[in-house]
Structures are given as structure tokens and as C-alpha cells.
Design a protein around this motif. Structure first.
Motif, PDB file in Angstrom:
ATOM      1  N   VAL A  18       0.840  -1.199   0.000  1.00 26.08           N
ATOM      2  CA  VAL A  18       0.000   0.000   0.000  1.00 26.08           C
ATOM      3  C   VAL A  18       0.877   1.251   0.000  1.00 26.08           C
ATOM      4  O   VAL A  18       0.632   2.194  -0.752  1.00 26.08           O
ATOM      5  CB  VAL A  18      -0.964   0.006   1.214  1.00 26.08           C
ATOM      6  N   VAL A  19       1.923   1.260   0.817  1.00 30.72           N
ATOM      7  CA  VAL A  19       2.825   2.408   0.894  1.00 30.72           C
ATOM      8  C   VAL A  19       3.488   2.660  -0.453  1.00 30.72           C
ATOM      9  O   VAL A  19       3.559   3.807  -0.919  1.00 30.72           O
ATOM     10  CB  VAL A  19       3.887   2.204   1.996  1.00 30.72           C
ATOM     11  N   LEU A  20       3.946   1.605  -1.116  1.00 30.62           N
ATOM     12  CA  LEU A  20       4.590   1.757  -2.423  1.00 30.62           C
ATOM     13  C   LEU A  20       3.630   2.329  -3.461  1.00 30.62           C
ATOM     14  O   LEU A  20       3.991   3.226  -4.233  1.00 30.62           O
ATOM     15  CB  LEU A  20       5.146   0.418  -2.899  1.00 30.62           C
ATOM     16  N   LYS A  21       2.411   1.834  -3.484  1.00 24.60           N
ATOM     17  CA  LYS A  21       1.431   2.317  -4.465  1.00 24.60           C
ATOM     18  C   LYS A  21       1.033   3.769  -4.176  1.00 24.60           C
ATOM     19  O   LYS A  21       0.918   4.580  -5.091  1.00 24.60           O
ATOM     20  CB  LYS A  21       0.200   1.400  -4.476  1.00 24.60           C
ATOM     21  N   LEU A  22       0.831   4.096  -2.898  1.00 24.15           N
ATOM     22  CA  LEU A  22       0.520   5.482  -2.535  1.00 24.15           C
ATOM     23  C   LEU A  22       1.659   6.412  -2.956  1.00 24.15           C
ATOM     24  O   LEU A  22       1.422   7.498  -3.489  1.00 24.15           O
ATOM     25  CB  LEU A  22       0.298   5.608  -1.028  1.00 24.15           C
ATOM     26  N   ALA A  23       2.894   5.989  -2.726  1.00 20.06           N
ATOM     27  CA  ALA A  23       4.057   6.792  -3.100  1.00 20.06           C
ATOM     28  C   ALA A  23       4.085   7.037  -4.604  1.00 20.06           C
ATOM     29  O   ALA A  23       4.391   8.153  -5.046  1.00 20.06           O
ATOM     30  CB  ALA A  23       5.340   6.108  -2.640  1.00 20.06           C
ATOM     31  N   GLU A  24       3.747   6.023  -5.397  1.00 21.00           N
ATOM     32  CA  GLU A  24       3.699   6.182  -6.853  1.00 21.00           C
ATOM     33  C   GLU A  24       2.695   7.269  -7.247  1.00 21.00           C
ATOM     34  O   GLU A  24       3.004   8.150  -8.046  1.00 21.00           O
ATOM     35  CB  GLU A  24       3.295   4.871  -7.530  1.00 21.00           C
TER      36      GLU A  24
ATOM     37  N   LEU B  14       1.418   9.686  -5.332  1.00 17.29           N
ATOM     38  CA  LEU B  14       1.803  10.990  -4.804  1.00 17.29           C
ATOM     39  C   LEU B  14       2.924  11.624  -5.620  1.00 17.29           C
ATOM     40  O   LEU B  14       2.905  12.829  -5.889  1.00 17.29           O
ATOM     41  CB  LEU B  14       2.202  10.871  -3.336  1.00 17.29           C
ATOM     42  N   GLU B  15       3.897  10.820  -6.026  1.00 14.22           N
ATOM     43  CA  GLU B  15       4.994  11.346  -6.841  1.00 14.22           C
ATOM     44  C   GLU B  15       4.484  11.836  -8.199  1.00 14.22           C
ATOM     45  O   GLU B  15       4.907  12.879  -8.691  1.00 14.22           O
ATOM     46  CB  GLU B  15       6.074  10.287  -7.026  1.00 14.22           C
ATOM     47  N   THR B  16       3.567  11.094  -8.800  1.00 15.50           N
ATOM     48  CA  THR B  16       2.990  11.495 -10.086  1.00 15.50           C
ATOM     49  C   THR B  16       2.182  12.769  -9.936  1.00 15.50           C
ATOM     50  O   THR B  16       2.324  13.715 -10.718  1.00 15.50           O
ATOM     51  CB  THR B  16       2.092  10.368 -10.649  1.00 15.50           C
ATOM     52  N   TRP B  17       1.319  12.807  -8.928  1.00 15.80           N
ATOM     53  CA  TRP B  17       0.444  13.960  -8.735  1.00 15.80           C
ATOM     54  C   TRP B  17       1.222  15.207  -8.326  1.00 15.80           C
ATOM     55  O   TRP B  17       0.826  16.326  -8.628  1.00 15.80           O
ATOM     56  CB  TRP B  17      -0.645  13.631  -7.731  1.00 15.80           C
ATOM     57  N   GLU B  18       2.333  15.022  -7.610  1.00 17.65           N
ATOM     58  CA  GLU B  18       3.148  16.157  -7.195  1.00 17.65           C
ATOM     59  C   GLU B  18       3.677  16.928  -8.418  1.00 17.65           C
ATOM     60  O   GLU B  18       3.812  18.147  -8.392  1.00 17.65           O
ATOM     61  CB  GLU B  18       4.318  15.657  -6.347  1.00 17.65           C
ATOM     62  N   LYS B  19       3.950  16.218  -9.486  1.00 11.62           N
ATOM     63  CA  LYS B  19       4.501  16.820 -10.706  1.00 11.62           C
ATOM     64  C   LYS B  19       3.422  17.395 -11.626  1.00 11.62           C
ATOM     65  O   LYS B  19       3.732  18.064 -12.605  1.00 11.62           O
ATOM     66  CB  LYS B  19       5.304  15.771 -11.478  1.00 11.62           C
ATOM     67  N   ASP B  20       2.157  17.145 -11.311  1.00  9.63           N
ATOM     68  CA  ASP B  20       1.030  17.580 -12.137  1.00  9.63           C
ATOM     69  C   ASP B  20       0.559  18.967 -11.692  1.00  9.63           C
ATOM     70  O   ASP B  20       0.073  19.136 -10.570  1.00  9.63           O
ATOM     71  CB  ASP B  20      -0.101  16.564 -12.019  1.00  9.63           C
ATOM     72  N   ASP B  21       0.720  19.957 -12.567  1.00 10.06           N
ATOM     73  CA  ASP B  21       0.319  21.333 -12.219  1.00 10.06           C
ATOM     74  C   ASP B  21      -1.177  21.480 -11.980  1.00 10.06           C
ATOM     75  O   ASP B  21      -1.614  22.436 -11.338  1.00 10.06           O
ATOM     76  CB  ASP B  21       0.730  22.298 -13.342  1.00 10.06           C
ATOM     77  N   LYS B  22      -1.978  20.559 -12.476  1.00 10.06           N
ATOM     78  CA  LYS B  22      -3.430  20.630 -12.297  1.00 10.06           C
ATOM     79  C   LYS B  22      -3.867  20.153 -10.913  1.00 10.06           C
ATOM     80  O   LYS B  22      -4.984  20.396 -10.498  1.00 10.06           O
ATOM     81  CB  LYS B  22      -4.141  19.800 -13.368  1.00 10.06           C
ATOM     82  N   THR B  23      -2.990  19.460 -10.201  1.00  9.97           N
ATOM     83  CA  THR B  23      -3.318  18.936  -8.872  1.00  9.97           C
ATOM     84  C   THR B  23      -3.330  20.063  -7.847  1.00  9.97           C
ATOM     85  O   THR B  23      -2.344  20.763  -7.676  1.00  9.97           O
ATOM     86  CB  THR B  23      -2.305  17.858  -8.441  1.00  9.97           C
ATOM     87  N   LYS B  24      -4.472  20.226  -7.177  1.00 15.60           N
ATOM     88  CA  LYS B  24      -4.601  21.241  -6.131  1.00 15.60           C
ATOM     89  C   LYS B  24      -4.937  20.616  -4.782  1.00 15.60           C
ATOM     90  O   LYS B  24      -4.680  21.207  -3.738  1.00 15.60           O
ATOM     91  CB  LYS B  24      -5.692  22.256  -6.491  1.00 15.60           C
TER      92      LYS B  24
END
Length: 64
Positions: free
Chosen positions: A40-46, A48-58
């Protein structure tokens, strides 16, 4: 052995969704009471890392 007719979403320990500027990560382990395992931690990290780089994520929500 995996059951043959299982839906792929049943096998995902975390399901990620994108709705507008909101990103939603839902824990999908009801039989294990949504215990936070290393998987679960590994999948959440994936996610979060993707969304962190997405400018549309608020907003990021984690749901059990």
C-alpha cells in the motif's frame, strides 16, 4: 492461485482517481481492514509522486 473472473480493480490495493483538480487515492483492502502494508505504501508513493509533478493537482485526498 488467482481466481479467473476477478476484476482488475479488486486486485489493486490503492485505486487512484483524477476529478478536475482533485486527486483521490482509495485504499482497496476491505478484507484486511485497509491495513497499511508495504504494498500500500509503495502504491501510494507512486500516486503521490505522479500527482506532485502535475500542475493541475490542487488537492489530494486519501480515503479508506
Amino acid at each position: 492461485m488467482a481466481q479467473e473472473g476477478r476484476n482488475i480493480i479488486d486486485e489493486q490495493v490503492v485505486v487512484g482517481e483524477e476529478k478536475g483538480f482533485v486527486r483521490l487515492a482509495t485504499l482497496n483492502r476491505p478484507r484486511q481492514l485497509n491495513v497499511i502494508s508495504s504494498q500500500v505504501v509503495l502504491k501510494l508513493a507512486e500516486y503521490l509522486e505522479t500527482w506532485e509533478k502535475d500542475d493541475k493537482t490542487k488537492l489530494i485526498l486519501i480515503k479508506v
